[in-house]
Design a protein around this motif. Structure first.
Motif, short mmCIF file in Angstrom:
data_model
loop_
_atom_site.label_atom_id
_atom_site.label_comp_id
_atom_site.label_asym_id
_atom_site.label_seq_id
_atom_site.Cartn_x
_atom_site.Cartn_y
_atom_site.Cartn_z
N ARG A 203 0.87 -1.18 0.00
CA ARG A 203 0.00 0.00 0.00
C ARG A 203 0.90 1.22 0.00
NH1 ARG A 203 -2.23 -0.93 4.41
NH2 ARG A 203 -4.07 -2.09 3.66
N CYS A 223 -7.01 -0.39 -0.29
CA CYS A 223 -6.35 0.89 -0.46
C CYS A 223 -7.09 1.67 -1.54
CB CYS A 223 -4.86 0.73 -0.83
SG CYS A 223 -4.57 0.06 -2.48
N TYR A 227 -3.01 3.28 -5.45
CA TYR A 227 -2.12 3.23 -4.29
C TYR A 227 -1.61 1.81 -4.02
CZ TYR A 227 -2.95 8.02 -2.69
OH TYR A 227 -2.99 9.40 -2.57
N GLY A 228 -2.09 0.81 -4.77
CA GLY A 228 -1.68 -0.56 -4.53
C GLY A 228 -0.79 -1.10 -5.63
#
Length: 256
Positions: A203, A223, A227-228
């Motif tokens: 993350r 997340c 963002y992952g």
């Protein structure tokens, strides 16, 4: 005393109907200079560009309009790292806009036809017993999986053999960059991804990833979108990596 140091580049996410990529812009550029640099990225002529800026802490974008693009500096905008700059065309029918790849017809050869052709990569692999055509392929696959798990096992201990690493909840970086940082959110198999063995889900602190913690509809961790990211264990370094401030740039710039 007035500083004569040049303005530092700022990383942003440039999006358009045909493209999305991280770029770096300089506050000393004029709006005209920026639009000229955006044309080869988006396929939209400067005269047709409409710019919208969305800051990381804002849900709604702001339309950017100026009276004089040649004199207005983009440094006058409320810029911040990893803001999103959306570029659209005022003329949707314009031929300057690059069509999305999904709209371009493609020829797909049937698998059965390809498998019968003599001068192909597949035929070469069959002849030379490479990859899955190797009689020892099952054993090689098992060894590769075992080596990946061993990588995690070895990296799960520090020099003193006590502190666990590559485990959920610990801070990490994704080398070679020291500024692409985040928190380990998942360690294990990901059946939706190609290849064998375990993956590490991270993350990220900034929207520099590729997903929201899910792959093809299956969720592995939570997340926000972009963002992952999932990476192999050898691409993760766990440690006391604090979250960077907004004024700290990436050490591997990509300029437009």
């Amino acid at each position: 005393m007035t500083s004569l140091a040049p303005a530092r580049d700022i990383p942003i996410q440039v999006t358009s109907p045909a493209a999305s990529s991280e770029r770096r812009i300089n506050p000393s550029w004029t709006v005209s200079q920026l639009k000229a640099k955006l044309e080869p990225i988006t396929g939209i002529a400067p005269s047709l560009q409409t710019l919208k800026l969305r800051l990381p802490d804002r849900l709604e974008p702001t339309v950017i309009s100026t009276k004089d693009d040649d004199r207005t500096l983009i440094g006058s905008w409320s810029l911040s790292p990893y803001a999103e700059l959306n570029v659209t065309s005022t003329d949707p029918s314009s031929t300057t806009a690059i069509p999305p790849p999904s709209s371009v017809p493609k020829y797909e050869m049937p698998v059965e036809t390809y498998s019968t052709l003599p001068d192909t990569v597949l035929a070469y692999k069959k002849t030379h017993q490479i990859g899955r055509f190797d009689p020892n392929a099952p054993e090689l696959k098992e060894k590769k999986v075992a080596d990946l798990w061993k990588e995690i096992a070895l990296r799960n201990l520090t020099a003193d053999g006590k502190m666990p690493e590559i485990s959920v909840g610990l801070r990490c970086i994704l080398p070679p960059s020291t500024t692409r940082r985040g928190t380990v959110a998942y360690v294990g198999l990901v059946s939706e991804l190609p290849g064998l063995g375990p993956w590490v889900g991270v993350r990220l602190d900034e929207p520099a990833g590729k997903n929201d913690g899910s792959i093809k509809g299956k969720r592995y961790f939570d997340c926000e979108p972009q963002y992952g990211v999932f990476v192999r264990p050898d691409r993760v370094e766990v440690g006391d990596w604090r979250e960077l401030g907004l004024d700290e740039d990436d050490d591997d710039p990509d300029e437009i």
